[in-house]
Scaffold this active site. Sequence first.
Site, short mmCIF file in Angstrom:
data_model
loop_
_atom_site.label_atom_id
_atom_site.label_comp_id
_atom_site.label_asym_id
_atom_site.label_seq_id
_atom_site.Cartn_x
_atom_site.Cartn_y
_atom_site.Cartn_z
N GLY A 1 0.66 -1.14 0.12
CA GLY A 1 0.11 0.07 -0.10
C GLY A 1 0.89 1.28 -0.03
O GLY A 1 2.12 1.02 0.14
N GLY B 1 1.88 5.59 1.15
CA GLY B 1 1.92 6.51 2.15
C GLY B 1 2.75 6.10 3.30
O GLY B 1 3.58 5.07 3.22
N CYS C 1 5.65 -5.50 1.59
CA CYS C 1 5.71 -3.99 1.08
C CYS C 1 5.25 -3.09 2.40
O CYS C 1 5.94 -3.29 3.51
CB CYS C 1 5.13 -3.58 -0.11
SG CYS C 1 5.53 -2.03 -0.73
N GLN D 1 6.37 -3.37 6.51
CA GLN D 1 6.36 -2.27 7.42
C GLN D 1 5.70 -2.23 8.63
O GLN D 1 5.84 -1.88 9.74
CB GLN D 1 6.55 -0.82 6.76
CG GLN D 1 7.58 -0.57 5.53
CD GLN D 1 7.01 0.42 4.39
OE1 GLN D 1 6.27 0.76 4.59
NE2 GLN D 1 7.98 0.25 3.38
N GLY E 1 9.20 3.74 -0.64
CA GLY E 1 9.85 5.07 -0.33
C GLY E 1 10.18 5.12 1.14
O GLY E 1 10.92 6.01 1.55
N PHE E 2 9.66 4.22 1.90
CA PHE E 2 10.06 3.97 3.39
C PHE E 2 10.50 2.46 3.42
O PHE E 2 10.44 1.69 2.78
CB PHE E 2 8.76 4.20 4.21
CG PHE E 2 7.98 5.49 4.16
CD1 PHE E 2 8.22 6.48 5.01
CD2 PHE E 2 7.42 6.06 2.97
CE1 PHE E 2 7.84 7.66 5.22
CE2 PHE E 2 6.79 7.16 3.06
CZ PHE E 2 6.98 8.21 4.17
N HIS F 1 8.42 -6.92 -3.86
CA HIS F 1 7.14 -7.51 -4.43
C HIS F 1 7.66 -8.99 -5.09
O HIS F 1 7.88 -8.99 -6.15
CB HIS F 1 6.55 -6.64 -5.29
CG HIS F 1 5.93 -5.62 -4.82
ND1 HIS F 1 4.55 -5.45 -4.57
CD2 HIS F 1 6.35 -4.51 -4.43
CE1 HIS F 1 4.10 -4.34 -4.05
NE2 HIS F 1 5.32 -3.55 -3.74
N GLU G 1 5.34 -11.10 -6.10
CA GLU G 1 4.39 -11.42 -7.11
C GLU G 1 4.71 -11.21 -8.43
O GLU G 1 4.23 -11.52 -9.39
CB GLU G 1 3.07 -10.99 -6.94
CG GLU G 1 2.84 -9.31 -7.20
CD GLU G 1 3.39 -8.31 -6.31
OE1 GLU G 1 3.56 -7.07 -6.69
OE2 GLU G 1 3.88 -8.72 -5.09
#
Length: 401
Positions: free
Chosen positions: A255, A257, A284, A288, A328-329, A368, A370
């Site tokens: 996801g 953000g 992903c 986190q 990005g995190f 990822h 997949e």
Amino acid sequence: MTETAPWTTRKPTAMLVLADGTVIEGTGIGATGKVQAEVCFNTALTGYEEILTDPSYLGQIVTFTFPHIGNVGTNEEDIEDLTPAARRGAVGVIFKADITDPSNFRAVKHLDAWLKARGVIGLCGIDTRALTAWIRENGAPNAVIAHDPNGVFDIEALKAEAKAWSGLVGLDLAIEATSGQSSTWTETPWVWNKGYGTLGEADAKYHVVCVDFGVKRNILRLFAGLDCKVTVVPAQTSAEDILALKPDGVFLSNGPGDPAATGEYAVPVIQNLIKSELPIFGICLGHQMLGLAVGAKTEKMHQGHHGANHPVKDFTTGKVEIVSMNHGFAVDTKSLPEGVEETHTSLFDGTNCGLRIVGKPVFSVQHHPEASPGPQDSHYLFRRFVNLLRENKGEAALAER
């Protein structure tokens, strides 16, 4: 002697304005208007439709380092967001070359028309190598991308908007990317000359609940291909409601953000799920979230990882895999508490790419597996998770590879 036509240049119809005041002019494609977002670059050579419909790109403008994008058009099969009508994915795109007419037997719609239909603002005809180098040196910038067919822009206002945008830090975008209601997924992976299949009710051996922070379709297909019926639930679903569905295992999806922002409501849920002793697998953002749930910290990366050619080492096998990434995190490896092991690491910069809880059927990866788009080196992780479900049922393990 014949006269030659004077040198002409096309009037700019799109602009990318960075927060530091840098202005990049180009030709507009896709939807018109403007949007504030973070600019990143993706190094994949193929799979642009999957990339642009990946909900993890919500709040971002994707710069493609490969110059020719759109050559094979678009279709309905390669879309990755769970609910295409909601059009969750990248909000802007940047290409080097103009979009050419598509040439592919699967092409249904021209990429430009497809971008318009999804409301994605685009810019082409710029030096994407220079922009990529800028991001590599300075980090992923906040920006405004604007497209006006008449080429009329208030540059000073755009500069102010780019500078004023707060960025992705502190932003919970999973709440926008998630499903509005629960649903069941049974579609299986694509097979040559057959297309996608369907997992029959009688063939579903295992029940997996997917907590949807912005899940990609191909993740769900791979579960279904391993005989898992998947119930997809919204991101804010409670642990009690998840356990009431009587799953054999729980999946924490990818996801967009800031994970710390999403973690305000997701972390307590995950902590309760860990106590249930059910197998848990995260990818992903889900990785986190799991990191935060066990007491680790996350951090904003300088430029992030976006591409289909990233080398990662799996400490559990000692092997190196080439994987697809989009984040990005990252989880701060140094913050992992006792009892939590790092299982994967990036060979580009040493950032954390996987963890597991010692003594519990709980693990996650940053990349990822997949492979949509990307290599299939990490498909074994889905079988590793399903083997945990099989173990609880007294069944023999599948070969991971």
